[in-house]
Write an enzyme that holds these catalytic residues in place. Structure first.
Site, short mmCIF file in Angstrom:
data_model
loop_
_atom_site.label_atom_id
_atom_site.label_comp_id
_atom_site.label_asym_id
_atom_site.label_seq_id
_atom_site.Cartn_x
_atom_site.Cartn_y
_atom_site.Cartn_z
N ARG A 62 17.93 -14.25 7.11
CA ARG A 62 19.33 -14.25 6.70
C ARG A 62 19.73 -15.64 6.25
O ARG A 62 19.15 -16.65 6.66
CB ARG A 62 20.22 -13.81 7.87
CG ARG A 62 19.97 -12.38 8.30
CD ARG A 62 20.94 -11.93 9.35
NE ARG A 62 20.78 -10.53 9.69
CZ ARG A 62 21.60 -9.86 10.48
NH1 ARG A 62 22.65 -10.47 11.03
NH2 ARG A 62 21.39 -8.59 10.74
N THR A 96 12.61 -10.63 3.01
CA THR A 96 12.53 -9.35 2.31
C THR A 96 13.50 -9.26 1.13
O THR A 96 13.45 -8.30 0.38
CB THR A 96 12.84 -8.19 3.28
OG1 THR A 96 14.16 -8.37 3.81
CG2 THR A 96 11.84 -8.17 4.43
N HIS A 133 0.84 -1.19 0.00
CA HIS A 133 0.00 0.00 0.00
C HIS A 133 0.88 1.25 0.00
O HIS A 133 1.84 1.34 0.77
CB HIS A 133 -0.90 0.03 1.23
CG HIS A 133 -1.98 -0.99 1.22
ND1 HIS A 133 -3.19 -0.79 0.59
CD2 HIS A 133 -2.02 -2.24 1.73
CE1 HIS A 133 -3.94 -1.86 0.73
NE2 HIS A 133 -3.25 -2.76 1.42
#
Length: 208
Positions: free
Chosen positions: A189, A174, A122
């Site tokens: 990680r 991510t 968003h």
């Protein structure tokens, strides 16, 4: 001119079509769309299974496919409203997971319980407007073949998880994950990688 371009250039017509497909301020398609339109547009193999308690928020203007011998377990949500969703063969989407396109899941993928894949974000930058009224952006998530995604993991927009990789439970991914790797943590990680020279999985000394 394509039909999509024709509709996109006519906002009033686009709003009408959208209202016919989806109730105002809702993500779930109208029942007539689910019953009489989607089955003829989306590709679901006859050997695939979508449990009866799945919320299948799929619409005809984006793609949805489910390959042979794949299963979407109970209490999952699958939404292609802002991007295509493809699930390959012999893959399982575990109980209570959420798949918001654009997402491409390969073959022989194990997805545990309560995993979230969201290919959208968003916008929030305009402080004069509520966030839910601002545009969304999309970046595709790609899960390559033979991966295992642990319970309660979150895979964010734009991430590719390479072939035969493992995401530990509870991780927030991510960044892209190389093939034949194990990742974990928040943010995730690199913990291990497969060494094809000696045939062993080796710990990464300085995970990053």
């Amino acid at each position: 001119m394509s039909l999509k371009s024709y509709v996109d250039q006519r906002p009033a017509l686009k709003r009408l079509i959208h209202w016919l497909l989806i109730p105002t301020n809702q993500a779930r398609p109208r029942l007539w769309v689910s019953w009489f339109v989607n089955p003829f547009i989306h590709k679901r193999h006859s050997s695939s299974v979508v449990r009866s308690k799945v919320r299948l928020d799929v619409l005809p203007f984006n793609a949805f496919s489910l390959g042979p011998h794949s299963t979407v377990e109970s209490f999952c949500v699958v939404n292609n409203g802002v991007g295509d969703v493809h699930i390959g063969s012999h893959s399982t989407v575990g109980i209570g997971s959420v798949v918001i396109g654009p997402v491409h899941i390969g073959n022989d993928v194990i997805i545990a319980q309560h995993v979230v894949f969201s290919g959208l974000n968003h916008s929030y930058e305009d402080t004069s407007m509520a966030i839910h009224r601002q545009p969304v952006t999309t970046r595709p998530i790609i899960i390559e073949d033979e991966c295992w995604i642990g319970a309660n993991a979150v895979i964010t927009a734009g991430v590719t998880i390479g072939k035969h990789s493992v995401v530990a439970g509870g991780s927030v991914v991510t960044k892209n994950v190389p093939p034949y790797s194990v990742v974990g943590g928040n943010p995730a990680r690199l913990l291990k990688q497969y060494n094809s020279t000696n045939g062993k999985w080796e710990k990464v000394s300085n995970p990053s």
